[in-house]
Write an enzyme that holds these catalytic residues in place. Structure first.
Site, PDB file in Angstrom:
ATOM      1  N   ASP A 189       8.522  55.652  71.974  1.00 53.06           N
ATOM      2  CA  ASP A 189       9.030  55.447  70.621  1.00 53.06           C
ATOM      3  C   ASP A 189      10.387  56.139  70.479  1.00 53.06           C
ATOM      4  O   ASP A 189      10.471  57.300  70.065  1.00 53.06           O
ATOM      5  CB  ASP A 189       8.041  55.909  69.545  1.00 53.06           C
ATOM      6  CG  ASP A 189       6.886  54.940  69.379  1.00 53.06           C
ATOM      7  OD1 ASP A 189       6.862  53.904  70.078  1.00 53.06           O
ATOM      8  OD2 ASP A 189       6.008  55.216  68.549  1.00 53.06           O
ATOM      9  N   TYR A 192      13.044  53.385  66.661  1.00 50.84           N
ATOM     10  CA  TYR A 192      12.409  52.806  65.475  1.00 50.84           C
ATOM     11  C   TYR A 192      13.253  51.721  64.811  1.00 50.84           C
ATOM     12  O   TYR A 192      13.192  51.524  63.596  1.00 50.84           O
ATOM     13  CB  TYR A 192      12.019  53.906  64.458  1.00 50.84           C
ATOM     14  CG  TYR A 192      10.879  54.760  64.966  1.00 50.84           C
ATOM     15  CD1 TYR A 192      11.088  55.729  65.941  1.00 50.84           C
ATOM     16  CD2 TYR A 192       9.586  54.555  64.507  1.00 50.84           C
ATOM     17  CE1 TYR A 192      10.037  56.481  66.442  1.00 50.84           C
ATOM     18  CE2 TYR A 192       8.526  55.299  65.001  1.00 50.84           C
ATOM     19  CZ  TYR A 192       8.754  56.254  65.967  1.00 50.84           C
ATOM     20  OH  TYR A 192       7.717  56.978  66.458  1.00 50.84           O
ATOM     21  N   HIS A 311       1.794  56.590  76.105  1.00 52.79           N
ATOM     22  CA  HIS A 311       2.161  56.735  74.693  1.00 52.79           C
ATOM     23  C   HIS A 311       0.960  56.962  73.774  1.00 52.79           C
ATOM     24  O   HIS A 311       0.963  57.859  72.937  1.00 52.79           O
ATOM     25  CB  HIS A 311       2.960  55.507  74.240  1.00 52.79           C
ATOM     26  CG  HIS A 311       3.484  55.653  72.845  1.00 52.79           C
ATOM     27  ND1 HIS A 311       4.413  56.627  72.517  1.00 52.79           N
ATOM     28  CD2 HIS A 311       3.199  54.984  71.700  1.00 52.79           C
ATOM     29  CE1 HIS A 311       4.677  56.534  71.221  1.00 52.79           C
ATOM     30  NE2 HIS A 311       3.951  55.555  70.704  1.00 52.79           N
ATOM     31  N   HIS A 321      -3.942  56.617  63.967  1.00 50.61           N
ATOM     32  CA  HIS A 321      -4.124  55.995  65.287  1.00 50.61           C
ATOM     33  C   HIS A 321      -5.411  56.447  65.979  1.00 50.61           C
ATOM     34  O   HIS A 321      -5.489  56.442  67.215  1.00 50.61           O
ATOM     35  CB  HIS A 321      -2.931  56.272  66.210  1.00 50.61           C
ATOM     36  CG  HIS A 321      -1.631  55.736  65.702  1.00 50.61           C
ATOM     37  ND1 HIS A 321      -1.487  54.448  65.267  1.00 50.61           N
ATOM     38  CD2 HIS A 321      -0.411  56.318  65.592  1.00 50.61           C
ATOM     39  CE1 HIS A 321      -0.221  54.251  64.882  1.00 50.61           C
ATOM     40  NE2 HIS A 321       0.442  55.365  65.058  1.00 50.61           N
TER      41      HIS A 321
HETATM   42 FE   LIG Z   1       3.924  55.011  68.623  1.00 51.16          FE
END
Ligand SMILES: [Fe+2]
Length: 456
Positions: A189, A192, A311, A321
């Site tokens: 990441d 973004y 990740h 998550h």
């Molecule tokens: Fe992520």
């Protein structure tokens, strides 16, 4: 009696008054916008068509090659990289491979993207390099190659994930620079861009200008995150990882991988395996087959420290998550424990967490042994997705804190891992709210192959 009533009344008044006090200090929980395009950290270098967005990553398996990437905004410009041991005597030269551009969505056209791999380098040596020949601003940088693979070489990694490009991101990078490291394991990441309309790819450009101050001078090892997928069929973009793949090469072929998203590098005492949470990993898939073969190639007598970067975390006690990494854990945890990996680094969850050495390998779908148990062969899991991106902090930790979770905090920051020798490595986590030298969490890790103590 009257006195008692008065005391009780006074206590109630005090209680009511104190309940209304709000602490003036608040950790930033909300997302903050990215720094504006005209922020100084995004400023292009002066000079027409000057090379910008310079970044380097290891260019081979062991550190005798470095891949140098940059873009030119107006014309392809020179492909030349000159390099050497002295900034005033760049004795060698190489050229970038085919210059590329890509389009994204209805209106974005990338600048000219260059990648050049310089090879035949000596280990543990400082090289100077220069780019942008033919225009007014030839830009110069330097880097140091890692030590040769060997059990008692030393190296210090920065550990950064989910960085983005907000003021918090800038704090994270500044703190890492102040603490110092030889290379960064970046856990996915990056910029973004996909949080913006049409995945505004100008954010890939601004991010690369932002991090140049570090990554032009030391290799960052890239893990792909979900924000690198850039799958946007609504604007005609149906090739996953298009910007990332064009901009951030990895040395995947040198570790016998077939895709840039899973690969390995050896750096001094470390064998670093990068996995892709967003590529197929089921049984018989290319990534599965590669990992099986790669684990068999790890030689702990040469590279004692086995580190895995992925990740999406396999162990995470945040609601954010939660269990997204579970299928990959089920697929690969047995191999990782059998291999006695030292550390599994993940991002994705925007907070910090460090686990004890646990495994779930005793569990199968029928026996019910579903509680993670201490296992001296298991790695420590670190979630370091706290780089400071625009989506904000993940503050909703599950309660009670599971036994396997050693330390967790919803703050932005970065970590470092300093490998001292074949038996010991020192880990630190720094939160951004503190001064750069303040350590918010720390641990000594002993090597799982050479000194598998019951610690952590
Ligand atoms: Fe992520």
């Amino acid at each position: 009696m009257e006195l008692l009533v008065l005391i009780v009344l006074a206590a109630c008044t005090t209680a009511v008054a104190s309940a209304g006090v709000t602490s003036p200090y608040r950790r930033s929980l909300m997302g903050v916008p990215p720094m504006p395009f005209d922020a100084d950290v995004f400023r292009p270098p002066p000079g027409y068509n000057a090379p910008e967005q310079v970044h380097i990553t290891q260019g081979d398996l062991t550190g005798r090659a470095m891949t140098i990437s940059w873009v030119t905004p107006h014309h392809p410009g020179s492909n030349m990289v000159r390099y050497g041991l002295s900034p005033t005597n760049l004795t060698h030269a190489t050229e970038s491979t085919a210059v590329r551009r890509y389009t994204f969505g209805p209106s974005y056209q990338s600048p000219y993207i260059h990648h050049a791999t310089i090879s035949g380098l000596d280990y543990n040596t400082t090289y100077h390099y220069a780019l942008g020949f033919g225009y007014t601003n030839v830009r110069s940088f330097s880097f140091r190659t890692p030590p040769a693979p060997g059990p008692d070489a030393r190296i210090k990694f920065g550990l950064i994930g989910d960085l983005g490009q907000t003021a918090h991101s800038n704090d994270t990078l500044a703190h890492y620079e102040a603490n110092g490291g030889d290379a960064v394991l970046f856990i996915g990441d990056l910029c973004y861009a996909d949080d913006h309309p049409n995945h505004d790819n100008r954010r890939w450009d601004s991010w690369a200008r932002f991090v140049e101050r570090s990554v032009a001078f030391q290799p960052w090892i890239w893990t792909a995150g979900n924000h690198e997928i850039d799958f946007a069929p609504q604007i005609g973009e149906t090739t996953p990882f298009k910007p990332f793949r064009n901009r951030y090469p990895t040395p995947f072929r040198s570790s016998k991988s077939t895709q840039p998203f899973w690969y390995s590098v050896k750096m001094g005492p470390a064998h670093v395996i990068v996995l892709s949470s967003y590529s197929a990993y089921g049984k018989y898939t290319p990534q599965w087959a590669w990992l099986q073969a790669e684990l068999a190639r790890v030689d702990r007598s040469i590279t004692p420290w086995l580190i895995i970067c992925v990740h999406s975390p396999w162990y995470n006690t945040n609601e954010y998550h939660y269990m997204e990494g579970e299928t990959m854990r089920v697929q690969f945890e047995r191999w990782v424990v059998d291999a006695k990996a030292d550390l599994v680094l993940a991002g994705h969850v925007h907070s910090y967490e460090r686990s004890h050495r646990v495994s779930n390998v005793a569990y199968d779908i029928a026996n019910g042994n579903a509680t993670p148990a201490f296992n001296a062969s298991a790695p420590v899991y670190v979630t370091i997705g706290d780089g400071g991106n625009m989506e904000g902090i993940a503050k909703s930790f599950r309660t009670p804190q599971p036994d396997y979770s050693a330390f967790r905090e919803a703050s932005f920051g970065h970590a470092t891992l300093e490998i001292m020798n074949r038996t010991h490595a020192y880990f630190e986590w720094h939160r951004n709210q503190d001064g750069v030298k303040v350590v918010a969490d720390k641990a000594w890790f002993t090597n799982r192959y050479w000194l598998p103590t019951d610690t952590n």
